[in-house]
Write an enzyme that holds these catalytic residues in place. Structure first.
Site, PDB file in Angstrom:
ATOM      1  N   LYS A  81       0.845  -1.197   0.000  1.00 27.01           N
ATOM      2  CA  LYS A  81       0.000   0.000   0.000  1.00 27.01           C
ATOM      3  C   LYS A  81       0.876   1.240   0.000  1.00 27.01           C
ATOM      4  CE  LYS A  81      -4.414   1.050  -0.046  1.00 27.01           C
ATOM      5  NZ  LYS A  81      -5.411   0.350  -0.877  1.00 27.01           N
ATOM      6  N   GLY A 183     -21.207   6.492   2.964  1.00 27.33           N
ATOM      7  CA  GLY A 183     -20.256   6.840   1.916  1.00 27.33           C
ATOM      8  C   GLY A 183     -20.839   6.593   0.543  1.00 27.33           C
ATOM      9  N   GLY A 185     -19.354   7.547  -2.587  1.00 24.91           N
ATOM     10  CA  GLY A 185     -18.406   7.724  -3.671  1.00 24.91           C
ATOM     11  C   GLY A 185     -18.616   6.684  -4.752  1.00 24.91           C
TER      12      GLY A 185
END
Length: 351
Positions: A81, A183, A185
């Protein structure tokens, strides 16, 4: 001063790399958890953290999650990551910082493969790709694997929510099932549209109030404040924003029988998996249900198959969840612990 080896989320990571570029102002962390199954693949996010130690913790947790996610998705990829630190809330990453991050990725020689995550976009990944070949999630021809991972993540989460409804509610039909989505998105919004087509009754929340209002008007949904969504009186709660929202404080307020969403690292601590289990809540481990995006960009990078292959692999997500839930029912252990155990076996780190 805390040593990196003393971080609670340091899990024998193969590498933790800190990068600075004074010219562009880049400050970045790249964590490589495991390359046992292949190069460490995982997106890069651009985010503001209260202090640098929280950014390091996020990179450690997320990279471990990517190892587990890629293993459970059957990909020939390890876990890594990237985190690029914003200097203030609401900041925008510059092209100069993207270029510097691309050089940082290239310096690792292919041990880490980056892709789009929070605060990034296809256009920004193209800038990074100007400095390194170790990038996926780039614009592709129609029908090819790759491109924006968001819609593919949403598809996998949708299939996982349906599987969780069957497991926890005994329902093959989402019509009338009450779902709270945190959320809105690319992932949460895509999920909301898919569930609305099925006739689910939606309650929505997003930190962007205008976005929540637009989607509620489009789908005929109800809006609640972001701090009220987890405790909504619904059948299913679907977290699709940032992580660490299932905590010692929030879990007792849940009215839902199921938690199934695309946010990474939903549990604040390992103990919270046990708390969900003790409360009798069906939990879909995040890195199992949200694997659609990495399946898409992973197959793009590996050069394996096309969009049809991506969708076929995403269709296997409910079966993997059933494997976790079945083993949890047999062992009596929390599903979060069972999923970790299966993933560790796959990457050769079984206890």
């Amino acid at each position: 001063m805390t040593s990196v080896w003393d971080y609670p989320d340091f899990d024998s990571h193969e590498g933790l790399h800190l990068f600075t570029d004074p010219t562009s102002g880049l400050k970045a962390v790249i964590a490589v958890h495991s390359t046992t199954l292949g190069p460490a693949a995982g997106g890069v996010r651009f985010w503001h953290y209260a202090d640098d130690s929280r950014a390091i913790t996020d990179a450690l947790r997320l990279s471990r999650g990517m190892s587990y996610k890629n293993a459970m998705a059957g990909l020939e990829l390890g876990g890594g990551k990237g985190v690029v630190l914003a200097d203030r809330p609401g900041a925008t990453i510059s092209d100069e910082q993207l270029v510097a991050f691309g050089r940082a990725v290239e310096s690792l020689g292919g041990r880490y493969v980056t892709a789009e995550d929070v605060g990034m976009s296809e256009a920004r990944m193209k800038v990074i790709a100007g400095e390194t070949r170790y990038v996926s999630g780039l614009p592709v021809a129609q029908g090819a694997a790759g491109g924006d991972p968001g819609p593919y993540t949403a598809r996998g989460v949708y299939l996982g929510v349906r599987a969780a409804a069957k497991r926890g509610l005994g329902s093959d039909d989402m019509k009338g099932v009450r779902v709270a989505i945190q959320g809105l998105g690319s992932v949460g919004g895509g999920l909301a549209r898919l569930l609305a087509k099925d006739g689910a009754v939606l309650t929505l929340a997003d930190v962007d109030q205008a976005r929540a209002e637009r989607m509620a008007a489009e789908l005929g949904a109800t809006i609640v404040a972001p701090d009220a969504i987890l405790s909504a009186d619904v059948d299913i709660v679907s977290p699709n924003a940032l992580g660490a929202i299932l905590t010692e404080r929030s879990i007792p307020t849940l009215k839902a029988k199921i938690v199934a969403g695309g946010a990474n690292n939903q549990l604040e601590t390992r103990a919270d998996g046990q708390r969900l289990h003790d409360a009798g809540i069906v939990y879909a481990p995040d890195y199992v249900i949200n694997a659609g995006g990495i399946i898409n960009v992973g197959l793009e990078y590996l050069g394996h198959g096309d969009e049809a292959e991506v969708m076929a692999r995403i269709a296997q997500i409910p079966g993997r969840l059933d494997q976790v839930w079945d083993e949890a029912a047999t062992s009596g252990d929390p599903t979060a612990e069972v999923a970790d155990r299966i993933a560790r076996r796959l990457i050769g780190r079984a206890a």
